[in-house]
Design a protein around this motif. Structure first.
Motif, PDB file in Angstrom:
ATOM      1  N   ARG A   8       0.647  -0.947  -0.374  1.00 60.28           N
ATOM      2  CA  ARG A   8      -0.540   0.480   0.217  1.00 60.28           C
ATOM      3  C   ARG A   8       0.792   1.083  -0.237  1.00 60.28           C
ATOM      4  O   ARG A   8       1.823   0.873   0.820  1.00 60.28           O
ATOM      5  N   ARG A   9       0.241   1.705  -0.406  1.00 57.20           N
ATOM      6  CA  ARG A   9       1.371   3.771  -1.323  1.00 57.20           C
ATOM      7  C   ARG A   9       0.174   4.724  -0.388  1.00 57.20           C
ATOM      8  O   ARG A   9      -1.174   3.954  -0.828  1.00 57.20           O
ATOM      9  N   TYR A  10       0.135   5.691  -0.122  1.00 57.56           N
ATOM     10  CA  TYR A  10      -0.597   6.767   0.564  1.00 57.56           C
ATOM     11  C   TYR A  10      -0.078   8.289   0.292  1.00 57.56           C
ATOM     12  O   TYR A  10       1.224   8.707   0.835  1.00 57.56           O
ATOM     13  N   ILE A  11      -0.512   9.327   0.329  1.00 56.25           N
ATOM     14  CA  ILE A  11      -0.473  10.632  -0.006  1.00 56.25           C
ATOM     15  C   ILE A  11      -1.260  11.353   0.293  1.00 56.25           C
ATOM     16  O   ILE A  11      -3.540  10.464   0.099  1.00 56.25           O
ATOM     17  N   GLU A  12      -1.042  12.578   1.327  1.00 56.63           N
ATOM     18  CA  GLU A  12      -2.448  13.284   1.252  1.00 56.63           C
ATOM     19  C   GLU A  12      -2.116  14.749   1.410  1.00 56.63           C
ATOM     20  O   GLU A  12      -0.605  14.491   2.088  1.00 56.63           O
ATOM     21  N   PHE A  13      -2.454  15.252   0.617  1.00 55.50           N
ATOM     22  CA  PHE A  13      -2.674  16.633   0.951  1.00 55.50           C
ATOM     23  C   PHE A  13      -3.346  17.441   0.722  1.00 55.50           C
ATOM     24  O   PHE A  13      -4.803  17.168   0.388  1.00 55.50           O
ATOM     25  N   THR A  14      -3.590  18.705   1.542  1.00 57.98           N
ATOM     26  CA  THR A  14      -4.593  19.739   1.191  1.00 57.98           C
ATOM     27  C   THR A  14      -4.084  21.016   0.142  1.00 57.98           C
ATOM     28  O   THR A  14      -3.735  21.086  -0.258  1.00 57.98           O
ATOM     29  N   LEU A  15      -5.462  21.403   0.182  1.00 60.78           N
ATOM     30  CA  LEU A  15      -5.918  22.006  -1.335  1.00 60.78           C
ATOM     31  C   LEU A  15      -6.159  23.163  -1.116  1.00 60.78           C
ATOM     32  O   LEU A  15      -6.704  23.722  -0.305  1.00 60.78           O
ATOM     33  N   ASP A  16      -5.700  24.207  -2.160  1.00 59.04           N
ATOM     34  CA  ASP A  16      -6.479  25.982  -1.570  1.00 59.04           C
ATOM     35  C   ASP A  16      -8.096  25.931  -2.602  1.00 59.04           C
ATOM     36  O   ASP A  16      -8.551  26.586  -3.256  1.00 59.04           O
ATOM     37  N   VAL A  17      -8.407  24.662  -3.032  1.00 53.14           N
ATOM     38  CA  VAL A  17      -9.555  24.566  -4.013  1.00 53.14           C
ATOM     39  C   VAL A  17     -11.112  23.818  -3.455  1.00 53.14           C
ATOM     40  O   VAL A  17     -10.596  23.245  -2.457  1.00 53.14           O
ATOM     41  N   LYS A  18     -12.015  23.749  -3.558  1.00 51.09           N
ATOM     42  CA  LYS A  18     -13.298  23.331  -3.637  1.00 51.09           C
ATOM     43  C   LYS A  18     -13.173  21.634  -3.884  1.00 51.09           C
ATOM     44  O   LYS A  18     -12.198  21.028  -4.901  1.00 51.09           O
ATOM     45  N   PRO A  19     -13.141  20.595  -2.939  1.00 52.36           N
ATOM     46  CA  PRO A  19     -13.536  19.223  -3.110  1.00 52.36           C
ATOM     47  C   PRO A  19     -14.179  18.797  -4.990  1.00 52.36           C
ATOM     48  O   PRO A  19     -12.968  18.256  -5.628  1.00 52.36           O
ATOM     49  N   PHE A  20     -15.390  19.177  -5.209  1.00 50.62           N
ATOM     50  CA  PHE A  20     -15.323  19.036  -6.850  1.00 50.62           C
ATOM     51  C   PHE A  20     -14.703  19.433  -7.711  1.00 50.62           C
ATOM     52  O   PHE A  20     -14.453  19.339  -8.919  1.00 50.62           O
ATOM     53  N   GLN A  21     -14.059  20.898  -7.277  1.00 40.22           N
ATOM     54  CA  GLN A  21     -13.091  21.729  -8.182  1.00 40.22           C
ATOM     55  C   GLN A  21     -11.736  20.281  -8.809  1.00 40.22           C
ATOM     56  O   GLN A  21     -11.353  20.457  -9.767  1.00 40.22           O
ATOM     57  N   ALA A  22     -11.636  20.133  -7.389  1.00 36.64           N
ATOM     58  CA  ALA A  22     -10.172  18.645  -7.163  1.00 36.64           C
ATOM     59  C   ALA A  22     -11.097  17.903  -8.457  1.00 36.64           C
ATOM     60  O   ALA A  22      -9.300  17.398  -8.813  1.00 36.64           O
ATOM     61  N   VAL A  23     -12.040  18.005  -7.897  1.00 36.48           N
ATOM     62  CA  VAL A  23     -12.125  16.321  -8.763  1.00 36.48           C
ATOM     63  C   VAL A  23     -11.503  16.441 -10.745  1.00 36.48           C
ATOM     64  O   VAL A  23     -11.929  15.597 -11.193  1.00 36.48           O
ATOM     65  N   GLN A  24     -12.762  17.275 -11.028  1.00 35.09           N
ATOM     66  CA  GLN A  24     -12.470  18.086 -12.196  1.00 35.09           C
ATOM     67  C   GLN A  24     -11.743  18.096 -12.943  1.00 35.09           C
ATOM     68  O   GLN A  24     -10.473  17.891 -13.705  1.00 35.09           O
ATOM     69  N   LEU A  25     -10.540  18.586 -12.358  1.00 28.90           N
ATOM     70  CA  LEU A  25      -8.554  18.643 -12.400  1.00 28.90           C
ATOM     71  C   LEU A  25      -8.652  17.063 -12.350  1.00 28.90           C
ATOM     72  O   LEU A  25      -7.460  16.960 -13.472  1.00 28.90           O
ATOM     73  N   ILE A  26      -8.424  16.293 -11.857  1.00 23.64           N
ATOM     74  CA  ILE A  26      -8.180  15.263 -11.756  1.00 23.64           C
ATOM     75  C   ILE A  26      -8.431  14.537 -12.805  1.00 23.64           C
ATOM     76  O   ILE A  26      -8.024  13.891 -13.463  1.00 23.64           O
ATOM     77  N   MET A  27     -10.154  14.548 -13.349  1.00 16.85           N
ATOM     78  CA  MET A  27     -10.439  14.146 -14.682  1.00 16.85           C
ATOM     79  C   MET A  27     -10.182  14.839 -15.435  1.00 16.85           C
ATOM     80  O   MET A  27     -10.470  13.900 -16.589  1.00 16.85           O
ATOM     81  N   ASP A  28      -9.539  15.307 -15.554  1.00 11.93           N
ATOM     82  CA  ASP A  28      -8.723  15.715 -17.256  1.00 11.93           C
ATOM     83  C   ASP A  28      -7.895  15.060 -17.205  1.00 11.93           C
ATOM     84  O   ASP A  28      -7.541  15.620 -19.005  1.00 11.93           O
ATOM     85  N   ASP A  29      -6.990  14.293 -16.888  1.00 13.66           N
ATOM     86  CA  ASP A  29      -6.529  13.567 -17.268  1.00 13.66           C
ATOM     87  C   ASP A  29      -6.899  12.154 -18.082  1.00 13.66           C
ATOM     88  O   ASP A  29      -7.762  11.362 -17.196  1.00 13.66           O
ATOM     89  N   LYS A  30      -6.438  12.633 -18.850  1.00 11.64           N
ATOM     90  CA  LYS A  30      -7.119  11.143 -19.906  1.00 11.64           C
ATOM     91  C   LYS A  30      -7.064   9.690 -19.432  1.00 11.64           C
ATOM     92  O   LYS A  30      -8.134   8.717 -19.905  1.00 11.64           O
ATOM     93  N   ASP A  31      -5.814   9.588 -19.025  1.00 12.38           N
ATOM     94  CA  ASP A  31      -5.278   7.896 -18.797  1.00 12.38           C
ATOM     95  C   ASP A  31      -6.175   7.798 -17.474  1.00 12.38           C
ATOM     96  O   ASP A  31      -6.515   6.693 -17.166  1.00 12.38           O
ATOM     97  N   LEU A  32      -6.258   8.726 -16.744  1.00 13.39           N
ATOM     98  CA  LEU A  32      -7.487   8.517 -15.478  1.00 13.39           C
ATOM     99  C   LEU A  32      -8.848   8.247 -15.456  1.00 13.39           C
ATOM    100  O   LEU A  32      -8.655   7.182 -14.808  1.00 13.39           O
ATOM    101  N   LYS A  33      -8.359   9.523 -15.946  1.00 12.22           N
ATOM    102  CA  LYS A  33     -10.261   9.090 -16.818  1.00 12.22           C
ATOM    103  C   LYS A  33     -11.078   7.573 -17.682  1.00 12.22           C
ATOM    104  O   LYS A  33     -11.837   6.835 -16.787  1.00 12.22           O
TER     105      LYS A  33
END
Length: 117
Positions: free
Chosen positions: A2-27
């Motif tokens: 198992r690998r784990y990472i945790e970090f704090t962001l300066d955007v709202k959760p749903f905005q963060a998810v939109q950024l993540i889903m912009d990666d076509k390989d992840l999507k």
């Protein structure tokens, strides 16, 4: 392993998810997603589960990403699992490699990395 990472962001959760889903390989590796808004103060939580086959270990690994702002700031937790090989559960870097695209997509919004294994 198992690998784990945790970090704090300066955007709202749903905005963060939109950024993540912009990666076509992840999507394309997404196998589950859930989004909820709770309470009068509209706290947000997102859960994303990705699955990917790693040739170097011969295993299919999962990456679970939770994004929430229940404590007033947006926290992202990434947990990769199932990526180890053999009796010693060696992952040959597959675990960190799996959550690297998430971190890269959110890099400009990361305030603090609170834990990494």
């Amino acid at each position: 392993m198992r690998r784990y990472i945790e970090f704090t962001l300066d955007v709202k959760p749903f905005q963060a998810v939109q950024l993540i889903m912009d990666d076509k390989d992840l999507k394309s590796a997404l196998i589950f997603e859930d989004y909820k808004v709770a309470g009068e103060d509209e706290k947000e939580i997102s859960i994303l589960v990705f699955e990917k086959f790693f040739l170097r270990t011969g295993n299919t690994a999962t990456l679970t990403v939770t994004v929430d702002n229940f404590n007033g700031v947006t926290i992202v937790k990434c947990i990769s699992a199932g990526n180890g090989d053999g009796i010693l559960d060696i992952d040959w870097g597959a675990g960190k490699n799996f959550f690297k695209p998430v971190r890269k997509k959110l890099e400009s919004h990361i305030i603090e990395i609170t834990e990494e294994t």
